[in-house]
Design an enzyme around this catalytic site. Structure first.
Site, mmCIF file in Angstrom:
data_model
loop_
_atom_site.group_PDB
_atom_site.id
_atom_site.type_symbol
_atom_site.label_atom_id
_atom_site.label_comp_id
_atom_site.label_asym_id
_atom_site.label_seq_id
_atom_site.Cartn_x
_atom_site.Cartn_y
_atom_site.Cartn_z
ATOM 1 N N ALA A 63 -3.619 7.569 -4.314
ATOM 2 C CA ALA A 63 -4.887 6.853 -4.398
ATOM 3 C C ALA A 63 -5.150 6.107 -3.091
ATOM 4 C CB ALA A 63 -4.861 5.882 -5.574
ATOM 5 N N GLY A 109 -1.248 9.258 -7.166
ATOM 6 C CA GLY A 109 -2.399 9.933 -7.745
ATOM 7 C C GLY A 109 -2.444 11.408 -7.423
ATOM 8 N N GLU A 112 -0.369 13.021 -9.934
ATOM 9 C CA GLU A 112 -1.078 12.951 -11.208
ATOM 10 C C GLU A 112 -2.162 14.019 -11.294
ATOM 11 O OE1 GLU A 112 -0.767 8.374 -12.666
ATOM 12 O OE2 GLU A 112 -1.639 8.687 -10.678
ATOM 13 N N GLU A 132 4.408 4.385 -7.045
ATOM 14 C CA GLU A 132 3.602 3.191 -7.302
ATOM 15 C C GLU A 132 4.449 1.928 -7.467
ATOM 16 O OE1 GLU A 132 1.087 6.642 -8.881
ATOM 17 O OE2 GLU A 132 3.208 6.088 -8.827
#
Length: 260
Positions: A63, A109, A112, A132
């Site tokens: 992200a 992300g 993910e 994270e």
């Protein structure tokens, strides 16, 4: 066609291409464009399978931390955390076979995104992980749930608690990726795999994907009922009629399907 996400269709295969140099950091705009791309490939009847691809150098490094860092709890709780969930749900809900082609890094992300796919092909030099925890947070786009369902809770906790990067060979060994190929062959390998599904019984493929995915979220009896209803519903399709007719008259593997 978004600014950072493109959809390219060739020979029945749609490529959802992440293209935000240098590392495909997933900002809010990119997440919204992924929702649009998922909707597009879902609705396009010419698409039989989908490849998620970030390019030759990197899949997605995570992200956009610069965008998220100044956000307050109120901002994250009310808006952005829902967007994180929504874009990943949209990709996971594509009712067609989806293959992630992982080059370089698929972190946070980025991983993910790959976890929303049905299959993952990684390059020999790829690194994947959920780092994270090193930022004082946890995965927010499905990592704690999809990763645990894929590799089991103990391995998922190892990766999420430590935040470590996992090399392609270990990812293959623990079932996090399904195939490892040369770095310069990742996209071609993913497209070759996707081509297997093009021209197949699209309604049956959709039913199989939904039965498996929904069944994993339920107890066994509920999962069996999901399977039963999906199975029975296929007897209302032209593909079932032509598939069984072809089998009886010509043997297996010779049916032509229309997706109806």
């Amino acid at each position: 066609m978004g600014e950072f996400v493109r959809v390219e269709v060739e020979d029945g295969i749609a490529t959802i291409r992440l293209d935000r140099p240098k590392m495909n950091a997933l900002n809010a705009q990119m997440q919204r464009e992924l929702i649009d791309a998922a909707r597009q490939v879902t609705q396009d009847e010419a698409v039989g399978a989908v490849v998620l691809y970030g390019g030759e150098r990197v899949f997605a490094a995570g992200a956009d931390i610069k965008e998220m860092a100044p956000m307050s709890y109120a901002e994250m709780s009310a808006g952005h955390s829902r967007l994180l969930q929504d874009f990943a749900k949209a990709l996971a809900a594509i009712p067609k076979p989806v293959i992630a082609a992982i080059t370089g890094y698929a972190l946070g992300g980025g991983l993910e995104v790959a976890l929303t796919a049905d299959f993952r092909v990684a390059g020999e030099g790829a690194k994947v992980g959920q780092p994270e925890i090193q930022l004082g947070i946890i995965p927010g786009a499905g990592g704690t749930q999809r990763l645990a369902r894929l590799v089991g809770p103990s391995r998922a906790k190892d990766l999420i608690f430590s935040g470590r990067h996992v090399a392609a060979d270990e990812a293959l060994a623990i079932g996090l990726v399904d195939r490892v190929v040369a770095d310069d062959a990742v996209y071609a390998a993913a497209k070759e795999w996707a081509a297997v599904f093009v021209g197949g019984p699209a309604i049956a493929l959709r039913a199989a994907k939904q039965a498996i995915d929904r069944g994993l979220e339920a107890d066994l009896d509920t999962g069996l009922e999901i399977e039963r209803t999906q199975f029975a519903a296929l007897f209302a399709t032209e593909d079932q009629a032509s598939g069984m007719k072809s089998f009886l008259e010509e043997g297996p593997g010779k049916a032509t399907f229309t997706g109806r």
